[in-house]
Design an enzyme around this catalytic site. Structure first.
Site, PDB file in Angstrom:
ATOM      1  N   THR A 109      -6.873  44.618  96.286  1.00  0.00           N
ATOM      2  CA  THR A 109      -7.253  45.265  97.543  1.00  0.00           C
ATOM      3  C   THR A 109      -6.203  45.060  98.630  1.00  0.00           C
ATOM      4  O   THR A 109      -6.386  45.520  99.756  1.00  0.00           O
ATOM      5  CB  THR A 109      -8.588  44.697  98.051  1.00  0.00           C
ATOM      6  N   ASN A 146     -11.062  50.164 106.124  1.00  0.00           N
ATOM      7  CA  ASN A 146     -11.207  50.052 104.670  1.00  0.00           C
ATOM      8  C   ASN A 146      -9.910  49.633 103.976  1.00  0.00           C
ATOM      9  O   ASN A 146      -8.807  49.938 104.449  1.00  0.00           O
ATOM     10  CB  ASN A 146     -11.654  51.391 104.076  1.00  0.00           C
ATOM     11  N   HIS A 147     -10.070  48.953 102.858  1.00  0.00           N
ATOM     12  CA  HIS A 147      -8.990  48.700 101.907  1.00  0.00           C
ATOM     13  C   HIS A 147      -9.322  49.478 100.635  1.00  0.00           C
ATOM     14  O   HIS A 147     -10.477  49.793 100.357  1.00  0.00           O
ATOM     15  CB  HIS A 147      -8.892  47.210 101.560  1.00  0.00           C
ATOM     16  N   ARG A 148      -8.317  49.738  99.870  1.00  0.00           N
ATOM     17  CA  ARG A 148      -8.562  50.344  98.560  1.00  0.00           C
ATOM     18  C   ARG A 148      -9.183  49.280  97.643  1.00  0.00           C
ATOM     19  O   ARG A 148      -8.685  48.155  97.545  1.00  0.00           O
ATOM     20  CB  ARG A 148      -7.249  50.859  97.978  1.00  0.00           C
ATOM     21  N   TYR A 149     -10.282  49.646  96.964  1.00  0.00           N
ATOM     22  CA  TYR A 149     -10.938  48.670  96.100  1.00  0.00           C
ATOM     23  C   TYR A 149     -11.316  49.253  94.733  1.00  0.00           C
ATOM     24  O   TYR A 149     -12.132  48.684  94.011  1.00  0.00           O
ATOM     25  CB  TYR A 149     -12.187  48.088  96.777  1.00  0.00           C
TER      26      TYR A 149
END
Length: 220
Positions: free
Chosen positions: A100, A92-95
């Protein structure tokens, strides 16, 4: 009469023999070949690959690292076809913000606590006797109930109820394999917890459609 062949122990890496006496290199009991601190798999669950990898954990879950906060757990007697991939939470990436981009991955200070890193994600869990078809993708935090069937190429997120067939992208329920009361009785029987000799002795009841016969086997 064909020669009797004993059922392989769960610690056997390649459980499928070939006619010439060799083994099928592309099929493995995962409990025998997975050595990963964040990847747990039950006995007799197997995976297949057209081109067998050297590292089955990396092949199945390429974003699950030894230091990942999340876990991947798969139950007993699951069947995992070629090309299946578990995309775990460390992918995951921060979104939730503007960008991101994972700046912390590339330097500029310690990784821990950096605002460009997402919070730890949920574990991914697969129950018992789940069939996952060719090329399916299991997304972070998915929870797949025992007895489910995942169609080829399906992209699965969220929760799949026990004994449910799902297909498509995003995966959607196609139908329940059995009526709700039958599913409840099957989960109560939990044949996958039996010793393998007892399972083999009642193979007809487990693979057939006679629930009464299976309940009788469970009591004796």
């Amino acid at each position: 009469m064909p020669a009797f062949r004993p059922f392989p122990a769960p610690g056997v890496s390649h459980p499928v023999p070939m006619p010439d006496g060799s083994v099928h290199e592309g099929t493995v009991f995962l409990s025998a070949v997975i050595d990963h601190p964040r990847f747990e798999v039950g006995y007799y669950t197997y995976a297949s690959a057209h081109h067998p990898p050297e590292d089955w954990a990396a092949y199945l879950a390429p974003y699950l690292y030894p230091f990942s906060p999340e876990k991947l757990t798969i139950g007993r007697f699951c069947q995992i076809a070629s090309g299946v991939e578990f995309i775990t939470a460390s992918a995951n990436h921060r979104y939730d913000g503007i960008s991101t981009f994972p700046f912390a991955v590339f330097g500029g200070g310690p990784v821990e606590g950096r605002p460009s890193m997402p919070s730890p994600g949920a574990d991914t869990c697969v129950g018992h006797d789940v069939w996952i078809g060719t090329g399916a993708r299991i997304l972070p935090g998915a929870r797949i109930g025992s007895g489910a069937i995942i169609g080829a190429g399906a992209v699965v997120s969220g929760e799949v109820a026990p004994y449910t067939i799902v297909a498509g992208n995003p995966a959607r329920p196609v139908r329940r394999r059995f009526a709700p009361e039958t599913i409840e009785r099957l989960l109560e029987i939990a044949w996958w917890e039996w010793p393998i000799d007892r399972i083999l002795a009642h193979e007809a009841a487990i693979c057939g459609g006679d629930l009464s016969a299976l309940e009788h086997a469970a009591r004796h």
